[in-house]
Write a protein that holds these residues in place. Structure first.
Motif, short mmCIF file in Angstrom:
data_model
loop_
_atom_site.label_atom_id
_atom_site.label_comp_id
_atom_site.label_asym_id
_atom_site.label_seq_id
_atom_site.Cartn_x
_atom_site.Cartn_y
_atom_site.Cartn_z
N TYR A 68 -12.96 -5.66 -2.27
CA TYR A 68 -12.39 -4.61 -3.19
C TYR A 68 -13.26 -4.05 -4.14
CZ TYR A 68 -8.90 -3.91 -7.08
OH TYR A 68 -8.08 -3.28 -8.04
N ALA A 69 -14.50 -4.86 -4.52
CA ALA A 69 -15.47 -4.02 -5.26
C ALA A 69 -16.12 -2.89 -4.43
CB ALA A 69 -16.48 -5.04 -5.76
N ALA A 115 -5.81 -1.53 -4.81
CA ALA A 115 -5.42 -2.39 -5.89
C ALA A 115 -4.32 -3.09 -5.12
CB ALA A 115 -5.23 -1.83 -7.16
N ALA A 116 -3.31 -2.37 -4.64
CA ALA A 116 -2.05 -3.15 -3.95
C ALA A 116 -2.53 -3.85 -2.88
CB ALA A 116 -1.26 -2.07 -3.61
N LEU A 169 -1.13 0.50 -11.29
CA LEU A 169 -0.05 0.84 -10.26
C LEU A 169 -0.12 0.16 -9.07
CD1 LEU A 169 2.31 2.72 -9.11
CD2 LEU A 169 0.63 4.01 -8.22
N GLY A 170 -1.13 -0.08 -8.47
CA GLY A 170 -1.11 -0.91 -7.17
C GLY A 170 -1.03 -2.30 -7.33
N GLU A 171 -1.48 -2.87 -8.52
CA GLU A 171 -1.36 -4.42 -9.03
C GLU A 171 0.19 -4.61 -9.34
OE1 GLU A 171 -5.70 -5.20 -10.89
OE2 GLU A 171 -3.98 -4.89 -12.30
N THR A 172 0.90 -3.66 -9.90
CA THR A 172 2.28 -3.79 -10.39
C THR A 172 3.01 -3.91 -8.96
OG1 THR A 172 2.12 -2.75 -12.32
CG2 THR A 172 4.19 -2.88 -11.40
N ILE A 225 0.86 -1.13 -0.02
CA ILE A 225 0.10 0.14 -0.02
C ILE A 225 0.98 1.24 0.04
CG2 ILE A 225 -1.66 1.53 1.23
CD1 ILE A 225 -2.91 -1.25 2.51
N TYR A 226 1.90 1.27 0.81
CA TYR A 226 2.86 2.52 0.97
C TYR A 226 3.32 2.84 -0.20
CZ TYR A 226 6.75 5.30 1.94
OH TYR A 226 7.71 6.38 1.81
#
Length: 437
Positions: free
Chosen positions: A132-133, A111-112, A151-154, A79-80
């Motif tokens: 999440y939804a 997303a992260a 970004l979060g998924e990556t 998250i950070y």
């Protein structure tokens, strides 16, 4: 033991056992430009932290061979780094991504968190997908949201890959207990197999190694210091103690659950009370849980280096310790009944409590008035005027419960301070250039 002298406005805080995911706050309302000016709310971090607390409190959901502090650290590091990739006010923890300034920090955090938790708890995916939804529904659709999600998924994917070979999945060799006086061995009444025997060798998140701040050896069994510590717990920690006060009995039972859960719940309440924005809340929980994870690695390193017997063993076998100041009681039983399945020195509650308090005080100051509840004693509330007051009570609770000595407590406090100090001075530091140029 170092402690903070920083003060802040007194707050009255109370913990809630209900999940914030059930009623998500409106942290994504308005246009992307408005969000950026107003600063996005830290609520998503609280929501996902509560989601993980719910998982680890679900019987069978947490893998028995994985110390939960590791997964809290992975969640909040992801998250950070995702949020900070947009905010850029601080150095990344581990994953550097130059994200578009227009990307939604909230979507990136969601997303992260989702990707990290699904990777760690695949059996919980259906629940996590629903969470999440609900979280993403609070973020306006558009390119900003899409960029944040990518970004979060990556970030989560890369962090999970890095931690995949950190030693947490190693199958420990069978533990062979010692037989000499002072040697740890499985404890009555159930004589459980020792746990996390090699956790001290897990790759730390920030520390250089698990033994970086290893405490000095515990005092000799023949010393007065050892005798005083054993005699104290023998008196105060007995199931039938006549010297323990009624309040000490409550304390001994109150703090029985995993100590890192208490401090994560306290952090949730503090962050909400201060209305901390998303970058600050993400950084707080990352600092807290990176410190707790490394604190666990450090105390397990020490526990299995010294392998000091637990009080129940020490008291029952006191006639073998060579110390004329101790007296054996072969029928002695601790207030807690069952003793944790690991060596006594240093104390985990003391280590992690000192670590957590130092981190929280570095953000908000030590002098916070707050109240804590416990699943071990429903309806009972403990109130404190500072984080450090809670540290002392949590650590001493293990003496009242008959599980640790004051020697374990004091070594844990010092170790916790060292770990937190290192993390705070070596990770998540202000960026040299936060202008984004």
């Amino acid at each position: 033991m170092k402690r903070f002298a920083i003060t802040a406005a007194a707050l009255v805080l109370a913990l809630s056992a209900s999940s914030a995911l059930a009623q998500p706050a409106a942290h994504g309302k308005g246009s992307a430009g408005t969000q950026r000016k107003a600063r996005e709310s830290g609520q998503p971090v609280i929501d996902w932290n509560q989601a993980l607390l719910s998982i680890v409190n679900t019987p069978g959901a947490q893998p028995a061979n994985v110390q939960p502090t590791r997964n809290f650290a992975i969640l909040h590091a992801a998250i950070y780094d995702a949020v900070n990739a947009v905010d850029r006010s601080h150095e990344p923890y581990l994953i550097f991504v130059r994200a578009p300034r227009a990307a939604s920090e909230t979507a990136a955090a969601d997303a992260a968190a989702h990707s990290a938790l699904v990777g760690l708890y695949p059996a919980e995916q259906s629940t996590l997908d629903a969470d999440y939804a609900a979280e993403l529904a609070e973020v306006p659709d558009g390119p900003s949201k899409d960029q944040g999600i990518r970004l979060g998924e990556t970030v989560a994917r890369d962090l999970l890959a890095i931690r995949a070979d950190d030693g947490s999945n190693v199958t420990p060799p069978p533990f062979v207990p010692g037989t000499n006086p002072g040697d740890f061995r499985p404890t009555p009444p159930n004589f459980p197999t020792p746990v996390f025997t090699t956790w001290g060798q897990v790759t730390p998140f920030v520390l250089d190694s698990g033994d970086q701040f290893r405490p000095v050896p515990p005092p000799a069994l023949t010393s007065s210091e050892y005798a005083n510590a054993i005699n104290e717990v023998q008196s105060l920690g007995s199931a039938t103690s006549t010297t323990r006060t009624a309040d000490q009995t409550i304390i001994g039972k109150f703090w029985a659950p995993p100590i890192q859960n208490f401090w994560n719940q306290i952090a949730q309440t503090v962050a909400l009370a201060h209305h901390s924005d998303l970058p600050t809340t993400a950084r707080l929980f990352a600092a807290l849980n990176l410190s707790l994870a490394d604190g666990a690695i450090a105390f397990y390193d020490a526990k299995y280096t010294y392998q000091l017997w637990r009080p129940v063993t020490a008291i029952r076998l006191a006639d073998t310790d060579g110390n004329p100041q101790t007296v054996a009681d072969p029928n002695w039983v601790p207030l807690a009944g069952n003793t944790p399945a690991d060596p006594s020195y240093p104390g985990a509650h003391s280590t992690l409590s000192a670590t957590a308090a130092d981190v929280l005080a570095s953000f908000y100051g030590d002098n916070q008035h707050f109240s804590v509840t416990s699943p071990a004693l429903p309806g009972v509330t403990r109130s404190f005027a500072s984080f450090n007051a809670a540290v002392d009570e949590a650590g001493l609770s293990r003496i009242y419960a008959g599980l640790h000595t004051r020697i374990d407590h004091e070594a844990g406090l010092e170790l916790g301070d060292e770990v937190a100090g290192f993390v705070l001075h070596n990770a998540l530091l202000p960026a040299h250039d936060s202008s984004g140029k």
